[in-house]
Scaffold this active site. Structure first.
Site, PDB file in Angstrom:
ATOM      1  N   HIS A  57       0.842  -1.202   0.000  1.00  0.00           N
ATOM      2  CA  HIS A  57       0.000   0.000   0.000  1.00  0.00           C
ATOM      3  C   HIS A  57       0.876   1.251   0.000  1.00  0.00           C
ATOM      4  O   HIS A  57       0.708   2.159  -0.826  1.00  0.00           O
ATOM      5  CB  HIS A  57      -0.911  -0.030   1.239  1.00  0.00           C
ATOM      6  N   GLU A  58       1.838   1.274   0.935  1.00  0.00           N
ATOM      7  CA  GLU A  58       2.715   2.446   1.044  1.00  0.00           C
ATOM      8  C   GLU A  58       3.656   2.539  -0.160  1.00  0.00           C
ATOM      9  O   GLU A  58       3.966   3.628  -0.643  1.00  0.00           O
ATOM     10  CB  GLU A  58       3.518   2.393   2.350  1.00  0.00           C
ATOM     11  N   HIS A  61       1.940   4.248  -3.064  1.00  0.00           N
ATOM     12  CA  HIS A  61       1.981   5.708  -2.931  1.00  0.00           C
ATOM     13  C   HIS A  61       3.334   6.251  -3.400  1.00  0.00           C
ATOM     14  O   HIS A  61       3.409   7.199  -4.185  1.00  0.00           O
ATOM     15  CB  HIS A  61       1.791   6.121  -1.462  1.00  0.00           C
TER      16      HIS A  61
END
Length: 266
Positions: A57-58, A61
């Site tokens: 997820h990170e 980004h």
């Protein structure tokens, strides 16, 4: 020299590889029922898989930010998938894991620090924010693939339950992340399109957004409505409520959750 630096900045960390190894070994233990305690194996498998999804997820980004113009993410270590490199390791990893253990909820964590001033264009800013929860969506699709492909023949019962619960975490995380609440990715998606005055007014609220969402989920009516939505999405993906419930019951192996789930013993 710069090329070597960029390669080292993108080298996958041994910490992440270690977590993936735990996920693989415990997933195998659940599948083969090799472990003495199926519940403990499910706990370790789901927790490590959840941490892997948080890292991805990170990373999503950071990777989209890199391609949008923020070259600083490499030097910060965000491209190595090392969870210890996040701005808030507590918010990004520790709290989301605790929320899973305490309440079976995929609560989104803190974020990597993107230098937004380096990025031009509203769409780029929106896509950077959307990339994280879209990773949870992709993870949910992969976890539920055996269900919606009707390919569960030969999948051991315990492993099926573990996948169902892991899918519940991904779906709940995606829904929460897409909420247009300051501090969450959903607000980050719409923020570039708001007027400067509105953004200035909302900015001080960002640190409290996640806390407010968590507080709202303590209200029984809100909690029931939220999980009804989660279960509706899971149902559309072929996962029954009982299967994710049994996954949660196995996950909390130390507690009697009151859910009757028959898992064949070895």
């Amino acid at each position: 020299m710069g090329h070597q630096g960029s390669r080292s900045e993108r080298r996958i960390s041994s910490v992440f590889l270690g977590i993936v190894a735990v996920m693989a070994v415990t997933g195998w233990a659940v599948w083969t029922q090799y472990a003495t305690s199926t519940g403990l194996a499910v706990f370790l498998f789901v927790t490590s898989a959840w941490i892997v999804s948080l890292c991805l997820h990170e990373y999503a980004h950071a990777r989209t930010a890199l391609h949008s113009g923020d070259l600083s993410v490499g030097a910060k270590g965000y491209l190595t998938l090392n969870p210890l490199k996040y701005t808030h390791a507590l918010l990004s990893i520790v709290l989301p894991v605790l929320f899973v253990i305490m309440g079976g909820l995929g609560l989104p964590g803190g974020a990597v620090y993107i230098e937004r001033g380096r990025i031009q264009g509203r769409w780029k800013h929106s896509f950077i924010s959307a990339a994280g929860p879209l990773t949870n969506v992709a993870f949910a699709v992969v976890c539920t693939a055996p269900f919606w492909l009707d390919a569960l023949d030969g999948v051991p019962t315990a492993f099926r339950y573990a996948l169902a619960f892991l899918a519940l975490l991904q779906v709940s995380a995606a829904i929460l992340n897409f909420l247009p609440v300051p501090g969450l990715d959903g607000y980050g998606i719409i923020e570039p399109w708001l007027s400067y005055g509105v953004r200035r007014q909302v900015e001080p609220l960002a640190p409290f957004g996640l806390i407010a969402v968590f507080a709202l989920l303590w209200i029984p009516e809100v909690n029931v409505f939220f999980f009804d939505v989660v279960y509706d999405v899971l149902s559309a993906l072929g996962v029954e409520n009982r299967e994710s419930g049994c996954g949660y019951a196995l996950y909390r192996f130390w507690q009697d959750t009151g859910v009757a789930c028959a898992v064949p013993s070895n």
